[in-house]
Motif scaffolding. Structure first.
Motif, PDB file in Angstrom:
ATOM      1  N   THR A 190     -17.305  36.564  -6.655  1.00  0.00           N
ATOM      2  CA  THR A 190     -16.747  35.189  -6.184  1.00  0.00           C
ATOM      3  C   THR A 190     -16.638  35.434  -4.739  1.00  0.00           C
ATOM      4  O   THR A 190     -17.180  34.310  -4.124  1.00  0.00           O
ATOM      5  CB  THR A 190     -15.405  34.796  -6.579  1.00  0.00           C
ATOM      6  OG1 THR A 190     -14.877  35.693  -7.666  1.00  0.00           O
ATOM      7  CG2 THR A 190     -15.461  33.531  -7.515  1.00  0.00           C
ATOM      8  N   VAL A 247     -18.583  37.114  -2.555  1.00  0.00           N
ATOM      9  CA  VAL A 247     -19.739  37.367  -2.083  1.00  0.00           C
ATOM     10  C   VAL A 247     -20.289  36.054  -2.093  1.00  0.00           C
ATOM     11  O   VAL A 247     -20.895  35.475  -0.970  1.00  0.00           O
ATOM     12  CB  VAL A 247     -20.527  38.381  -2.970  1.00  0.00           C
ATOM     13  CG1 VAL A 247     -22.043  38.129  -2.655  1.00  0.00           C
ATOM     14  CG2 VAL A 247     -20.115  39.714  -2.631  1.00  0.00           C
ATOM     15  N   ILE A 248     -20.149  35.128  -3.235  1.00  0.00           N
ATOM     16  CA  ILE A 248     -20.835  33.676  -3.509  1.00  0.00           C
ATOM     17  C   ILE A 248     -20.118  32.926  -2.204  1.00  0.00           C
ATOM     18  O   ILE A 248     -20.738  32.184  -1.685  1.00  0.00           O
ATOM     19  CB  ILE A 248     -20.573  33.389  -4.755  1.00  0.00           C
ATOM     20  CG1 ILE A 248     -21.285  34.154  -5.882  1.00  0.00           C
ATOM     21  CG2 ILE A 248     -21.204  31.818  -4.923  1.00  0.00           C
ATOM     22  CD1 ILE A 248     -21.007  34.023  -7.281  1.00  0.00           C
ATOM     23  N   LEU A 272     -18.702  33.683   0.418  1.00  0.00           N
ATOM     24  CA  LEU A 272     -19.187  34.281   1.726  1.00  0.00           C
ATOM     25  C   LEU A 272     -20.586  33.643   2.178  1.00  0.00           C
ATOM     26  O   LEU A 272     -21.009  32.959   3.254  1.00  0.00           O
ATOM     27  CB  LEU A 272     -19.317  35.799   1.785  1.00  0.00           C
ATOM     28  CG  LEU A 272     -19.115  36.292   3.121  1.00  0.00           C
ATOM     29  CD1 LEU A 272     -17.815  35.796   3.568  1.00  0.00           C
ATOM     30  CD2 LEU A 272     -19.150  37.918   2.962  1.00  0.00           C
ATOM     31  N   TRP A 273     -21.484  33.652   1.168  1.00  0.00           N
ATOM     32  CA  TRP A 273     -22.831  33.228   1.236  1.00  0.00           C
ATOM     33  C   TRP A 273     -22.611  31.452   1.423  1.00  0.00           C
ATOM     34  O   TRP A 273     -23.241  31.060   2.524  1.00  0.00           O
ATOM     35  CB  TRP A 273     -23.572  33.436  -0.198  1.00  0.00           C
ATOM     36  CG  TRP A 273     -24.874  32.600  -0.180  1.00  0.00           C
ATOM     37  CD1 TRP A 273     -26.159  32.780   0.540  1.00  0.00           C
ATOM     38  CD2 TRP A 273     -25.135  31.496  -0.975  1.00  0.00           C
ATOM     39  NE1 TRP A 273     -26.993  32.010   0.209  1.00  0.00           N
ATOM     40  CE2 TRP A 273     -26.369  30.961  -0.450  1.00  0.00           C
ATOM     41  CE3 TRP A 273     -24.030  30.673  -1.860  1.00  0.00           C
ATOM     42  CZ2 TRP A 273     -26.837  29.774  -1.225  1.00  0.00           C
ATOM     43  CZ3 TRP A 273     -24.799  29.606  -2.297  1.00  0.00           C
ATOM     44  CH2 TRP A 273     -26.206  29.143  -2.104  1.00  0.00           C
ATOM     45  N   TYR A 274     -22.006  30.835   0.667  1.00  0.00           N
ATOM     46  CA  TYR A 274     -21.871  29.559   0.743  1.00  0.00           C
ATOM     47  C   TYR A 274     -21.220  29.083   1.984  1.00  0.00           C
ATOM     48  O   TYR A 274     -21.778  28.186   2.768  1.00  0.00           O
ATOM     49  CB  TYR A 274     -21.093  28.764  -0.449  1.00  0.00           C
ATOM     50  CG  TYR A 274     -21.049  27.284  -0.516  1.00  0.00           C
ATOM     51  CD1 TYR A 274     -22.304  26.585  -0.615  1.00  0.00           C
ATOM     52  CD2 TYR A 274     -19.683  26.597  -0.203  1.00  0.00           C
ATOM     53  CE1 TYR A 274     -22.232  25.351  -0.762  1.00  0.00           C
ATOM     54  CE2 TYR A 274     -19.678  25.501  -0.338  1.00  0.00           C
ATOM     55  CZ  TYR A 274     -20.856  24.354  -0.470  1.00  0.00           C
ATOM     56  OH  TYR A 274     -20.698  23.156  -0.491  1.00  0.00           O
ATOM     57  N   GLY A 329     -21.155  30.748   4.828  1.00  0.00           N
ATOM     58  CA  GLY A 329     -22.113  31.106   5.855  1.00  0.00           C
ATOM     59  C   GLY A 329     -23.190  29.744   6.177  1.00  0.00           C
ATOM     60  O   GLY A 329     -23.297  29.410   7.336  1.00  0.00           O
ATOM     61  N   THR A 330     -23.715  29.469   4.894  1.00  0.00           N
ATOM     62  CA  THR A 330     -24.526  28.419   4.991  1.00  0.00           C
ATOM     63  C   THR A 330     -24.078  27.166   5.685  1.00  0.00           C
ATOM     64  O   THR A 330     -24.729  26.409   6.269  1.00  0.00           O
ATOM     65  CB  THR A 330     -25.294  27.950   3.483  1.00  0.00           C
ATOM     66  OG1 THR A 330     -24.384  27.813   2.703  1.00  0.00           O
ATOM     67  CG2 THR A 330     -26.276  28.905   3.160  1.00  0.00           C
TER      68      THR A 330
END
Ligand code: ADP
Ligand code: MG
Length: 491
Positions: free
Chosen positions: A169, A171-172, A174-176, A178-179
């Motif tokens: 979770t 990681v996800i 972090l990715w979201y 970041g975008t």
């Protein structure tokens, strides 16, 4: 602790209320396992649910509020992810409950074996069956261990799994996040996002604890199911809503009584009357239904068809308490408690004095050996009276019936297991006891019932002959045959 105390009390109360029939289907050890092991599981489960109800929700609520304040877009995204992880964890929990149920059942099996071993030690040793019993136990113990291991494995597996789910979770997120930051007119800048992540990370631990308590609760629910099987059991022998008073002035009457335990009729169309103060004896082969016939009177079981009345009142119309208050039982197997002579004799009577107890013991021919024991009436008689001889145990149970002084007396092979010497004592005690009482007596030795007012011969659930000793001998039927086999001639 209060809740589980109440549960234990409820189980114990229920055990005393349920009819005898319930327990022929259950094993003692399993019931002990329910009141010990299962109740402990329930306690664990309650402790975890307290955590779950109070600490964790508060923490989660605070963190979540913080997160929403910082960035609601991110938080909505997180809220979609979390239930997904929760669902996966839940699937593991469900299997855990099933396994846990199995584990508790196997634990009950172990307890039953120990109970059986303890009460059968004498026979186990006499038949050199120690290794057989040991093997049986080790086998069940191993099966139980394997189930427990599966439960633990599942429980411990849950830990790395929730770790993994938590990291995934993050990681996800972090990715979201970041975008979001890199997008034009971003709702959140990089420092705030780091801040957000720290709070999000803190929410993971209480969430994991929450899932752990879900497991404990699943196990508790499995145990609750087992405990409920006792607590929710319906008793089919109950007091009527509008009970009638019951007393014996005239007679006890069995009218067209039919009874079965399971499929086969054990009593078939039995009719009999016992006038007040008279003695009625039942004889017949073992297995013919004599014990069953007398067990119906205190309503240990209810008749299937027909009725039993006392002075015209159906016994099902009075309370069990009043009905059983009219009766005293002496059985083949003297059932005594791990307590003193005094307490065993005064068992059925409130506030009995030492004088009354002594008087009862004298009539039962028990006073002398009681006084010869170390602490007299205060001497402990051991588990089930194990420190006494068979004849002594029997005389204590007769003294108990004498002290209760009931108008109806039920003697089910009260002297069969004894040697002639003790039998003579006990017969004298019983003759004292049955004077002026309505007595229903079952005897193997016909010499003990020759003087009965009426003798009934029971065969395969039917009464095939009745009359006095002299009448039945003169008739030359089944009773005369029985006498001949026992005495060698019909003297
Ligand atoms: P008796 O006292 O004349 O020796 P019982 O009344 O004890 O005979 O038993 C009569 C029949 O009922 C027997 O066939 C026995 O197998 C059966 N029986 C007794 N008790 C039970 C029980 N609790 N459950 C099922 N069958 C039983
Ligand atoms: Mg019997």
């Amino acid at each position: 602790t209060g809740v589980v105390r109440d549960i234990r009390n409820q189980i114990n109360n229920k055990i005393t209320q349920l009819p005898l029939g319930f327990f022929s289907e259950e094993r003692k050890g399993d019931i002990i396992a329910r009141i010990s092991g299962d109740v402990n599981e329930i306690e664990n489960s309650i402790m975890s649910s307290l955590d779950m109800l109070f600490k964790n929700p508060i923490l989660i609520f605070i963190y979540l509020t913080g997160m929403i304040l910082i960035s609601w877009q991110l938080t909505v995204f997180v809220l979609v992810l979390l239930p997904l992880a929760g669902y996966i964890m839940g699937q593991v929990g469900k299997k855990l409950k099933r396994k846990s149920l199995l584990g508790q059942q196997q634990w009950g099996d172990l307890m039953s074996q120990i109970e059986e071993t303890l009460s059968g030690l004498r026979i186990i040793k006499a038949f050199n069956a120690e290794s057989k019993i040991r093997n049986r136990f080790e086998k069940s113990n191993d099966i139980f261990r394997r189930t427990t291991m599966k439960i633990y494995r599942r429980q411990q597996m849950a830990h790395p799994m929730s770790e993994f789910l938590g990291t995934a979770t993050i990681v996800i997120v972090l990715w979201y996040g970041g975008t979001l930051i890199l997008a034009n007119n971003s709702p959140i800048d990089a420092p705030t996002f780091i801040y957000y992540l720290v709070i999000f990370y803190s929410i993971i631990n209480p969430a994991k604890d929450l899932s752990k308590s879900v497991y404990a609760i699943q196990k508790g629910l499995a145990s609750m199911e087992r405990v409920d099987k006792i607590l929710k059991a319906e008793s089919d022998i109950n007091d009527p809503i509008d009970p009638k008073p019951i007393s014996l002035q005239k007679q006890i009457e069995y009218k067209n009584v039919w009874f079965k335990y399971q499929n086969d009729w054990v009593l078939k169309n039995v009719n009999l009357t016992i006038p007040k103060g008279k003695t009625v004896a039942l004889v017949g082969q073992s297995g013919s239904g004599k014990s069953t016939l007398v067990d119906l009177l205190p309503r240990f079981y209810d008749v299937n068809e027909g009725s039993i009345t006392i002075d015209g009142t159906d016994i099902r119309e009075s309370t069990l308490y009043d009905l059983r208050g009219l009766m005293g039982n002496v059985n083949q197997e003297a059932i005594l408690f791990n307590d003193s002579f005094f307490n065993n004799i005064s068992f059925g009577v409130k506030n009995a004095t030492l004088e009354q107890v002594k008087e009862a013991a004298r009539i039962a021919n028990a006073h002398e050996f009681i006084m010869a024991s170390e602490q007299g009436y205060e001497t402990n008689i051991g588990d089930r009276g194990g420190k006494l001889s068979g004849g002594q145990r029997q005389r204590i149970s007769i003294a108990r019936a004498i002290l209760k002084n009931p108008p109806i007396l039920i003697l089910d092979e009260a002297t069969s297991a004894l040697d002639t010497e003790s039998e003579r004592y006990i017969q004298a005690a019983l003759d004292n006891l049955s004077r002026d009482r309505s007595t229903l007596v079952i005897a193997h030795r016909l010499s003990t019932i020759e003087n009965a007012d009426r003798i009934l011969v029971v065969d395969e659930g039917r009464i095939i002959e009745q009359g006095t000793h002299a009448e039945l001998i003169a008739r030359g039927g089944a009773y005369a045959m029985l006498c001949q086999t026992q005495f060698g001639d019909t003297a």
